[in-house]
Write a protein that holds these residues in place. Structure first.
Motif, PDB file in Angstrom:
ATOM      1  N   UNK A   1      -7.145  -5.402  -2.424  1.00  0.00           N
ATOM      2  CA  UNK A   1      -7.608  -4.682  -3.639  1.00  0.00           C
ATOM      3  C   UNK A   1      -6.148  -3.507  -3.690  1.00  0.00           C
ATOM      4  N   UNK A   2      -5.783  -3.193  -2.636  1.00  0.00           N
ATOM      5  CA  UNK A   2      -4.692  -2.007  -2.219  1.00  0.00           C
ATOM      6  C   UNK A   2      -3.334  -2.770  -2.288  1.00  0.00           C
ATOM      7  N   UNK A   3      -3.327  -4.034  -2.191  1.00  0.00           N
ATOM      8  CA  UNK A   3      -1.919  -3.921  -2.577  1.00  0.00           C
ATOM      9  C   UNK A   3      -1.777  -4.503  -4.569  1.00  0.00           C
TER      10      UNK A   3
ATOM     11  N   UNK B   1       1.264   6.757  -7.841  1.00  0.00           N
ATOM     12  CA  UNK B   1       0.608   5.700  -6.993  1.00  0.00           C
ATOM     13  C   UNK B   1       1.142   6.021  -5.323  1.00  0.00           C
TER      14      UNK B   1
ATOM     15  N   UNK C   1      -2.077   0.975 -10.344  1.00  0.00           N
ATOM     16  CA  UNK C   1      -2.692   0.802  -9.350  1.00  0.00           C
ATOM     17  C   UNK C   1      -3.981   1.500  -8.571  1.00  0.00           C
TER      18      UNK C   1
ATOM     19  N   UNK D   1      -7.532   2.744  -8.479  1.00  0.00           N
ATOM     20  CA  UNK D   1      -7.858   4.324  -8.238  1.00  0.00           C
ATOM     21  C   UNK D   1      -7.796   4.765  -7.018  1.00  0.00           C
ATOM     22  N   UNK D   2      -8.618   4.057  -5.440  1.00  0.00           N
ATOM     23  CA  UNK D   2      -8.805   4.209  -4.823  1.00  0.00           C
ATOM     24  C   UNK D   2      -7.413   4.855  -3.310  1.00  0.00           C
ATOM     25  N   UNK D   3      -6.423   4.510  -3.579  1.00  0.00           N
ATOM     26  CA  UNK D   3      -5.025   4.366  -3.513  1.00  0.00           C
ATOM     27  C   UNK D   3      -4.028   5.938  -4.258  1.00  0.00           C
ATOM     28  N   UNK D   4      -4.830   6.515  -5.303  1.00  0.00           N
ATOM     29  CA  UNK D   4      -3.780   7.727  -6.516  1.00  0.00           C
ATOM     30  C   UNK D   4      -3.942   8.568  -4.743  1.00  0.00           C
ATOM     31  N   UNK D   5      -2.747   8.574  -5.010  1.00  0.00           N
ATOM     32  CA  UNK D   5      -2.227  10.775  -4.542  1.00  0.00           C
ATOM     33  C   UNK D   5      -2.444  11.133  -5.357  1.00  0.00           C
TER      34      UNK D   5
END
Lengths: 258, 86, 354
Positions: free
Chosen positions: B33-35, B65, B49, B51-55
């Motif tokens: 999921x992170x890719x 992303x 991207x 949501x959980x990897x959002x910066x």
């Protein structure tokens, strides 16, 4: 310890103007995970390519567009893109004040603290008035070339602005059909209510901590040292074959004993 | 298009094919999921991207992303390429 | 495969491909277990610009190794945790999963609070919960009780490598979850440097109170939540597309972009709430309906983004299948060249194979 304001604007309410600064109310997360190449652990970079030719395209050479339903793409030039953008403005316009409960929490996205930018006395007077009104102000503003809508609320004596999502981005429960089934048993309903009552309390956010993050750190540190983490023995889950009514009864007993 | 296996958007499977070149073995492994492409749109590169990897940019709060975010080594703070001058 | 037939991009469309739940587990209160599937309650941004090549081809993301200047396959990518000294520690998803608390597939509601007492600053993202077990009784019971008592259940759970504080609500008989921010994820006014609260002059407060009063309304106006930019964009795109201005054909390599293949979340939620088990047979029949209803279901909420009302009635059963499923069949039949075929090509190859 002052954080940096992410934006400066002017709250307008009728003819009054109140210069303010916006700060993210969310603590920035430290970036920890990186994408690496499996073989040599080199961090990866990203580039944009034309999938037909596999040729990379520099950011400065890229264009913008939008695909149509019938498999074509319409290209937009920078003039057209600028025209689409809203007029830049520092105004945070208050359009209406609605009761606190009128905004469904699902619409809310990101919270910001609104602080005074000069006119500190007026700021606190407005915050007080808003608090006493029991209402939330609906505001519109343009930031980062985008139109935003948000709710302005009085919180802890200050002003807080929470951005809202666009219509169509939120699926409302009202638009869905709840699962059907046989009528619920009155006794079970009663017991369930009693159970919920027994477990009712105040929302105390400080009580909850992200323990998982700490475990991730443990794992990472152990791996860095070349150690392995001891495996935790999995607890066996209780059998879930009792009837709903029995489960409720047992739970109530346990809750009352606690 | 969402992937039936992992719930991520399926752009990943297609790009695996093209980047591997024609005739290469297509691996339809579920994308982590992170890719995978998620549902958020990066304000800088316009790619999707999860949501959980959002910066978020510390300076202007733009949603990015993880690949676009410029991370300052010392403080681990992230900026969007435009705000990096700080 | 020298196909001289015109490629009908209609066949590229997915009809009713399943959205898998983000997470599956149980919600417990006391000893009562409610098996559920979690789905997002927010839809993706439908209308967003695409980055294009100078020729107008939508660009794709590639990862590359800078040192050797070569593209990296996605299955050569791993995640590493960067230590303070710059060292990278490899971490796999399996290792992260092993760290999850024993009952992480269980959202254990140990406390209920008045739903209204939850301050909006805590709300992160919303999800709907659909019953996943054989019986819906426990689900409906929990929903009924929470709705009647106007309470929300609080718990923590781990999803996608992160722990979340979550509040479970019931609305219209449907359970939904809102992940909440932890207290230490939120800044206090002092943390951002706001001045201490000072007591304002009563007269000033009155002036503002009057101004607030003048703009008093009962509820939000629909138009306030419109995505005006998206509307402007779509109008412009439509205008240009009609005239064929600055318009290019999508090359075959590029599948119709994610935006146009949106599986309507509404349809998925509807079906999962009703517990539809047989999806395959429903799919080709409902795919046409799904497209149309997604356009109309947003009537209430103004701009719904792109109209997804494209005809997609399956020409034959094969094109109603997902590309994955087609590929699997092609694999069974050992169709040569299958790994580089697009979906339309797979359909044709399978048709020929009989």
């Amino acid at each position: 310890m002052a954080a940096r304001a992410i934006w400066k604007g002017v709250l307008t309410l009728g003819s009054t103007e109140l210069p303010v600064k916006l700060y993210s109310a969310v603590e920035p997360r430290k970036v920890s995970f990186r994408l690496l190449h499996k073989s040599d652990r080199e961090p990866l970079k990203q580039r944009m390519v034309d999938p037909e030719s596999e040729e990379p395209v520099e950011y400065e050479e890229t264009r913008r567009g939008f695909p149509t339903d019938d498999g074509r793409v319409v290209i937009l030039d920078s003039e057209e893109l600028e025209e689409l953008q809203p007029e830049p403005s520092r105004e945070i316009e208050l359009t209406r004040f609605v009761p606190l409960g009128a905004v469904d929490p699902h619409w809310y996205d990101r919270p910001y603290w609104v602080g005074p930018d000069g006119n500190t006395d007026d700021y606190f007077a407005f915050a007080k008035a808003l608090e006493e009104s029991g209402r939330v102000g609906i505001v519109r503003w343009v930031m980062r070339k985008k139109e935003y809508v948000g709710g302005l609320r009085a919180e802890d004596g200050y002003l807080m602005l929470v951005t809202m999502r666009h219509a169509g981005e939120v699926v409302s429960a009202d638009a869905l059909q709840p699962p059907g089934g046989r009528k619920l048993d009155a006794r079970e309903l009663k017991m369930a209510k009693q159970l919920v009552d027994a477990l009712t309390g105040e929302f105390e956010p400080e009580q909850y901590r992200d323990e998982y993050a700490a475990r991730v750190m443990e794992l990472v540190e152990a791996k860095a040292k070349g150690k392995k983490l001891p495996k935790k023995r999995a607890r066996r889950k209780a059998a879930a074959d009792e009837s709903l009514a029995d489960a409720l009864e047992k739970s109530l007993k346990a809750a009352r004993a606690a | 298009m969402l992937c039936a296996r992992c719930g991520g958007t399926n752009q990943g499977a297609e790009t695996v094919k093209t980047s591997a070149g024609r005739g290469a073995n297509l691996q339809l492994k579920p994308m982590p999921w992170w890719l995978d492409d998620g549902e958020e749109v990066c304000e800088h590169c316009l790619q999707r991207y999860a949501y959980e990897v959002e910066v978020r940019c510390v300076a202007c709060d733009a949603a990015l992303c993880p690949h676009c975010a410029v991370v300052v080594r010392a403080t681990r703070e992230s900026y969007c390429p435009g705000c990096e001058e700080a | 495969m020298a196909e001289d037939e015109e490629l009908d991009l209609d066949q590229e469309e997915e009809g009713g491909e399943r959205i898998r739940p983000f997470w599956s587990g149980t919600i417990s209160f006391g000893l009562v277990s409610v098996p559920v599937d979690l789905y997002p309650a927010t839809r993706p941004k439908r209308v967003a610009l695409r980055m294009l090549s100078p020729d107008g081809v939508p660009l794709a993301r590639r990862f590359y190794d800078e040192r050797h200047d070569r593209d990296i396959e996605r299955d050569e990518i791993v995640r590493g945790f960067e230590m303070d000294d710059g060292e990278m520690v490899l971490v796999t998803d399996a290792e992260l999963e092993a760290l999850e608390p024993d009952k992480s597939r269980d959202i254990d509601l140990r406390r209920f609070v008045p739903a209204e007492s939850l301050d909006p600053r805590y709300f992160n993202r919303g999800y709907f919960l659909a019953p996943s077990g054989e019986s819906t009784k426990a689900y409906r019971l929990l929903a009924a009780v929470m709705e009647e008592t106007k309470r929300a259940g609080i718990a923590t759970f781990v999803m996608r490598g992160k722990e979340y504080l979550v509040a479970i609500f019931a609305e219209n008989g449907i359970l939904h979850a809102e992940t909440l921010r932890f207290a230490d994820e939120l800044r206090k006014p002092q943390d951002v440097g706001l001045p201490d609260v000072r007591k304002p002059k009563a007269a000033d407060v009155k002036t503002y109170a009057r101004a607030i009063d003048r703009l008093k309304k009962q509820s939000l106006a629909e138009k306030e939540l419109r995505d005006a930019w998206a509307e402007r964009l779509l109008k412009l795109v439509e205008r240009k597309a009609k005239k064929g201005e600055d318009t290019v054909e999508l090359p075959e390599e590029v599948e119709a972009p994610a935006d146009s293949d949106v599986i309507d979340l509404m349809e998925v939620l509807k079906r999962s709430l009703q517990g539809a088990k047989e999806r395959r047979s429903e799919r080709s029949a409902s795919s046409g309906r799904a497209r149309k209803s997604s356009g109309r279901s947003d009537a209430k909420s103004g701009s719904s983004g792109r109209s997804a009302a494209k005809k997609s009635g399956a020409k034959n059963d094969l094109s109603a299948l997902s590309k994955e499923e087609l590929y699997e069949r092609a694999q069974e039949l050992d169709i040569p060249g299958r790994s580089s075929m697009s979906k339309a090509q797979l359909v044709r190859a399978l048709e020929r194979a009989g």
